[in-house]
Design a protein around this motif. Structure first.
Motif, mmCIF file in Angstrom:
data_model
loop_
_atom_site.group_PDB
_atom_site.id
_atom_site.type_symbol
_atom_site.label_atom_id
_atom_site.label_comp_id
_atom_site.label_asym_id
_atom_site.label_seq_id
_atom_site.Cartn_x
_atom_site.Cartn_y
_atom_site.Cartn_z
ATOM 1 N N LEU A 70 0.810 -1.224 0.000
ATOM 2 C CA LEU A 70 0.000 0.000 0.000
ATOM 3 C C LEU A 70 0.844 1.276 0.000
ATOM 4 C CD1 LEU A 70 -3.079 -0.707 2.325
ATOM 5 C CD2 LEU A 70 -3.025 -0.562 -0.172
ATOM 6 N N PRO A 71 1.951 1.336 0.750
ATOM 7 C CA PRO A 71 2.765 2.562 0.700
ATOM 8 C C PRO A 71 3.274 2.884 -0.704
ATOM 9 C CG PRO A 71 3.341 1.274 2.632
ATOM 10 C CD PRO A 71 2.433 0.413 1.807
ATOM 11 N N TYR A 72 3.594 1.858 -1.487
ATOM 12 C CA TYR A 72 4.030 2.071 -2.867
ATOM 13 C C TYR A 72 2.906 2.698 -3.684
ATOM 14 C CZ TYR A 72 5.083 0.781 -7.731
ATOM 15 O OH TYR A 72 5.278 0.802 -9.097
ATOM 16 N N ILE A 73 1.690 2.157 -3.546
ATOM 17 C CA ILE A 73 0.546 2.685 -4.297
ATOM 18 C C ILE A 73 0.254 4.119 -3.869
ATOM 19 C CG2 ILE A 73 -1.910 2.362 -4.791
ATOM 20 C CD1 ILE A 73 -1.490 -0.648 -4.305
ATOM 21 N N LYS A 74 0.342 4.369 -2.569
ATOM 22 C CA LYS A 74 0.129 5.721 -2.057
ATOM 23 C C LYS A 74 1.180 6.677 -2.614
ATOM 24 C CE LYS A 74 -1.620 8.966 0.561
ATOM 25 N NZ LYS A 74 -2.945 9.552 0.251
ATOM 26 N N LYS A 75 2.412 6.234 -2.709
ATOM 27 C CA LYS A 75 3.493 7.079 -3.226
ATOM 28 C C LYS A 75 3.238 7.483 -4.678
ATOM 29 C CE LYS A 75 8.550 7.239 -3.814
ATOM 30 N NZ LYS A 75 8.780 8.408 -2.933
ATOM 31 N N LEU A 76 2.660 6.583 -5.443
ATOM 32 C CA LEU A 76 2.342 6.895 -6.832
ATOM 33 C C LEU A 76 1.372 8.068 -6.914
ATOM 34 C CD1 LEU A 76 2.675 6.103 -9.833
ATOM 35 C CD2 LEU A 76 0.805 4.459 -9.506
ATOM 36 N N GLY A 77 0.462 8.163 -5.948
ATOM 37 C CA GLY A 77 -0.425 9.319 -5.875
ATOM 38 C C GLY A 77 -1.853 9.070 -6.298
ATOM 39 N N VAL A 78 -2.203 7.819 -6.579
ATOM 40 C CA VAL A 78 -3.565 7.516 -7.031
ATOM 41 C C VAL A 78 -4.565 7.658 -5.889
ATOM 42 C CG1 VAL A 78 -2.720 5.977 -8.834
ATOM 43 C CG2 VAL A 78 -3.313 5.041 -6.588
ATOM 44 N N ASP A 79 -5.835 7.577 -6.241
ATOM 45 C CA ASP A 79 -6.917 7.764 -5.265
ATOM 46 C C ASP A 79 -7.676 6.480 -4.960
ATOM 47 O OD1 ASP A 79 -6.961 10.916 -5.433
ATOM 48 O OD2 ASP A 79 -7.007 10.180 -7.504
ATOM 49 N N VAL A 80 -7.743 5.584 -5.945
ATOM 50 C CA VAL A 80 -8.601 4.409 -5.851
ATOM 51 C C VAL A 80 -7.810 3.168 -6.258
ATOM 52 C CG1 VAL A 80 -10.729 3.315 -6.677
ATOM 53 C CG2 VAL A 80 -10.617 5.813 -6.482
ATOM 54 N N ILE A 81 -8.025 2.065 -5.539
ATOM 55 C CA ILE A 81 -7.509 0.762 -5.947
ATOM 56 C C ILE A 81 -8.688 -0.076 -6.426
ATOM 57 C CG2 ILE A 81 -6.411 -1.383 -5.179
ATOM 58 C CD1 ILE A 81 -5.004 0.282 -3.003
ATOM 59 N N GLU B 261 3.834 12.548 -11.671
ATOM 60 C CA GLU B 261 3.635 13.942 -12.063
ATOM 61 C C GLU B 261 2.312 14.131 -12.788
ATOM 62 O OE1 GLU B 261 6.061 17.596 -14.293
ATOM 63 O OE2 GLU B 261 6.874 15.548 -14.318
ATOM 64 N N LEU B 262 1.962 13.204 -13.668
ATOM 65 C CA LEU B 262 0.683 13.277 -14.374
ATOM 66 C C LEU B 262 -0.495 13.283 -13.407
ATOM 67 C CD1 LEU B 262 1.212 10.766 -17.326
ATOM 68 C CD2 LEU B 262 0.777 13.219 -17.557
ATOM 69 N N ILE B 263 -0.430 12.417 -12.416
ATOM 70 C CA ILE B 263 -1.506 12.322 -11.429
ATOM 71 C C ILE B 263 -1.613 13.620 -10.639
ATOM 72 C CG2 ILE B 263 -2.257 11.106 -9.346
ATOM 73 C CD1 ILE B 263 -0.748 8.621 -10.568
ATOM 74 N N ASN B 264 -0.482 14.161 -10.244
ATOM 75 C CA ASN B 264 -0.469 15.414 -9.501
ATOM 76 C C ASN B 264 -1.052 16.557 -10.329
ATOM 77 O OD1 ASN B 264 0.278 17.017 -7.170
ATOM 78 N ND2 ASN B 264 1.934 17.838 -8.425
ATOM 79 N N MET B 265 -0.718 16.584 -11.620
ATOM 80 C CA MET B 265 -1.260 17.620 -12.507
ATOM 81 C C MET B 265 -2.776 17.522 -12.589
ATOM 82 S SD MET B 265 1.526 17.559 -15.627
ATOM 83 C CE MET B 265 0.582 18.685 -16.662
#
Length: 557
Positions: free
Chosen positions: A38-49, A473-477
């Motif tokens: 989960l920390p890896y997925i959170k680091k990516l920046g997504v909202d939903v699994i 970066e794309l997710i953050n944008m």
């Protein structure tokens, strides 16, 4: 004005648990492994699994044959570990969407076990049973996995319908008791706190009255069933009932997998005022290279033409703008790896083309879906031996098309499998360069892609210029920009077979996206001398009108 919803701005990360992370050394990914990562997925920046099916199943189709909707597949763990995963995901600010597979069940489900006992059993009408016709199946429909859609039951002297494997009998949605049982199981999970459903082939649930033969222009042994079962007459009624009885009572996300659906269908299913689903998965852009011989179905290795890809994506962007909502995806557990299918997976161009594809998709209107490993630029496995495959669809296709019908030869079919097999997406996640890529300490259920020593998450997390950080970066944008989320869409130069360029407009602002889909330098100019600010690129500098191999540039003005 469109009423803005949380799922419109969200980015979804799809987890195929079997191939994500094994925690106990049995070679199969599990829920404890997802929890660990989960920390890896959170680091990516997504909202939903989005979790592929984790329900109890005999695994004839990797979990899409469910024997108990209210229990966890023992290979994946138990309900206690699921609850822990859900709690920890919510603590990290991540939502969880579950797969809902209710076109069919497993033949081991208690409903079907009862149904096949006798023609008078109360559960008989939970499924679709018919008498044969002239000593053969009730009609000429062909299964997605080869052969007939009908299987004969010796005990009751009737056939049952299965659009997919023999172990996946189709439910009878005409029966209101079946629908109520489905509403109950949906409430079970939603009351646990999950955040929505991805619905498997949900537009197949309404079968045509009388179950007539399908057109068979090529006189194949079995006819293509999809035109007969996709978008049936009562699908909208069933989905409206589902929304009224269940979905409308919760603040959740719903997406329906809809093979063959057209944009006008999607407006009915996912229109902003439709009262059915939030969005659909459409297939236009991922089924472009279907074989010229319809008897071979999806099996081919022809390169995709960019003009066709642009036409497919643009059609949906324009048709749903202001009326419905798009889902944006390149690949998933049923599709080959994006960089191998749409980009260039050679060592020279893999990273550039993976980033280019990412930006091309994520700058469109809709909710983006990232399939596990896509954020690393994972590639097709390029298997060379039939024994390396595990996917029932791939193995049945080989048996049917090569050995039985002799429609193609071994070498051709192996090329088709290397291009299109679902196992290309299902090879284990490549975490590091240790044994088995850090996926398992045992023997992996499916062979790893041999390139994991060079292509893995650990290496990409250590490289700030990696595909992973480009996705981040794309997710953050997207999270920060209403223009990216809500802007309308305008394709530029539809006939250009080298460059995909489009604009987005919102509240007086413009976004310009330019993507070179080739391995060569090209020159293009859009909007002349307008002062444009470069927001994103997969190269370090901007050569203005010159586009280098697989270069993508995103401007605002």
């Amino acid at each position: 004005m469109m009423k803005k919803k949380w799922w419109q701005k969200a980015v979804v990360y799809q987890v195929y648990p079997r191939s994500f992370q094994d925690s106990n050394g049995d070679g199969i990914g599990d829920l404890a492994g997802v929890l660990q990562r989960l920390p890896y997925i959170k680091k990516l920046g997504v909202d939903v699994i989005w979790l592929n099916p984790v329900y109890k199943s005999p695994d004839k189709d990797n979990g899409y044959d469910i024997s108990d909707y209210r229990d966890i597949q023992p290979k994946f763990g138990n309900m206690e570990i699921f609850d822990k995963l859900l709690h920890e995901a919510h603590r990290l600010g991540l939502k969880i969407v579950m797969d809902l597979v209710v076109n069919h069940t497993s033949d081991q489900h208690k409903w079907f076990q009862e149904s096949r006992k006798s023609v008078t059993n109360p559960y008989r009408d939970f499924y679709i049973w018919r008498d044969g016709r002239n000593g053969k199946a009730p009609n000429n429909w062909g299964s997605y996995f080869g052969g007939s859609t009908w299987d004969y039951d010796e005990a009751t002297k009737q056939y049952y319908l299965h659009l997919f494997a023999k172990g996946q009998p189709d439910l009878n949605w005409e029966n209101p008791t079946v629908r109520e049982e489905i509403w109950k199981l949906m409430r079970f999970w939603l009351d646990k706190g999950i955040d929505g459903f991805r619905m498997d082939v949900i537009n197949f649930i309404s079968k045509p009255a009388g179950l007539p033969d399908a057109p068979n222009p090529k006189n194949a042994e079995y006819a293509d069933v999809e035109p007969m079962v996709a978008d049936g007459a009562k699908v909208n009624d069933y989905l409206r009932e589902m929304n009224e009885q269940v979905l409308s009572k919760y603040d959740v996300m719903s997406v329906g997998e809809m093979p063959s659906s057209k944009p006008e269908d999607a407006v009915q299913y996912s229109g902003l005022e439709a009262g059915e689903l939030n969005m659909v998965f459409q297939f236009d852009h991922v089924t472009l290279a279907l074989n010229d011989d319809p008897r071979l179905g999806k099996w081919d290795d022809k390169p995709i033409q960019l003009v066709d890809l642009k036409r497919a994506l643009s059609r949906w962007q324009q048709a749903l703008d202001g009326k419905g909502w798009n889902s944006l995806y390149w690949n998933n557990h049923d599709r080959a790896r994006a960089v191998s299918r749409f980009g260039n997976d050679s060592p020279e161009f893999r990273e550039r083309s993976a980033k280019m594809l990412a930006a091309t998709l994520h700058m469109m209107q809709g909710t983006p879906y990232i399939y596990q490993g896509e954020e690393l630029g994972m590639t097709n496995a390029h298997f060379t031996d039939l024994q390396q495959y595990r996917d029932i669809e791939s193995l049945e296709a080989y048996h049917q098309l090569v050995e039985k019908e002799k429609l193609t030869d071994h070498d051709s079919m192996m090329r088709y499998l290397a291009t299109e097999s679902r196992d290309n997406a299902r090879t284990p996640m490549q975490w590091d360069d240790s044994q088995n890529a850090g996926f398992t300490e045992g023997t992996p259920w499916l062979e790893l892609n041999k390139n994991y020593h060079e292509l893995n998450a650990q290496r990409e997390l250590e490289d700030k210029d990696s595909v992973f950080y480009f996705y981040q970066e794309l997710i953050n944008m997207r999270h920060k920009s209403d223009l990216i989320v809500y802007g309308d869409y305008c394709e530029l130069d539809p006939a250009d077979n080298e460059v995909f360029a489009y604009k987005r407009h919102y509240e007086g602002k413009t976004l310009l996206v330019i993507s070179n889909f080739t391995a060569k330098d090209v020159t293009r100019s859009y909007d002349g001398e307008v002062q444009k600010k470069l927001l994103l690129s997969n190269y370090e500098d901007d050569l203005k009108t010159r586009l280098r191999p697989y270069e993508v540039k995103v401007y605002s003005y």
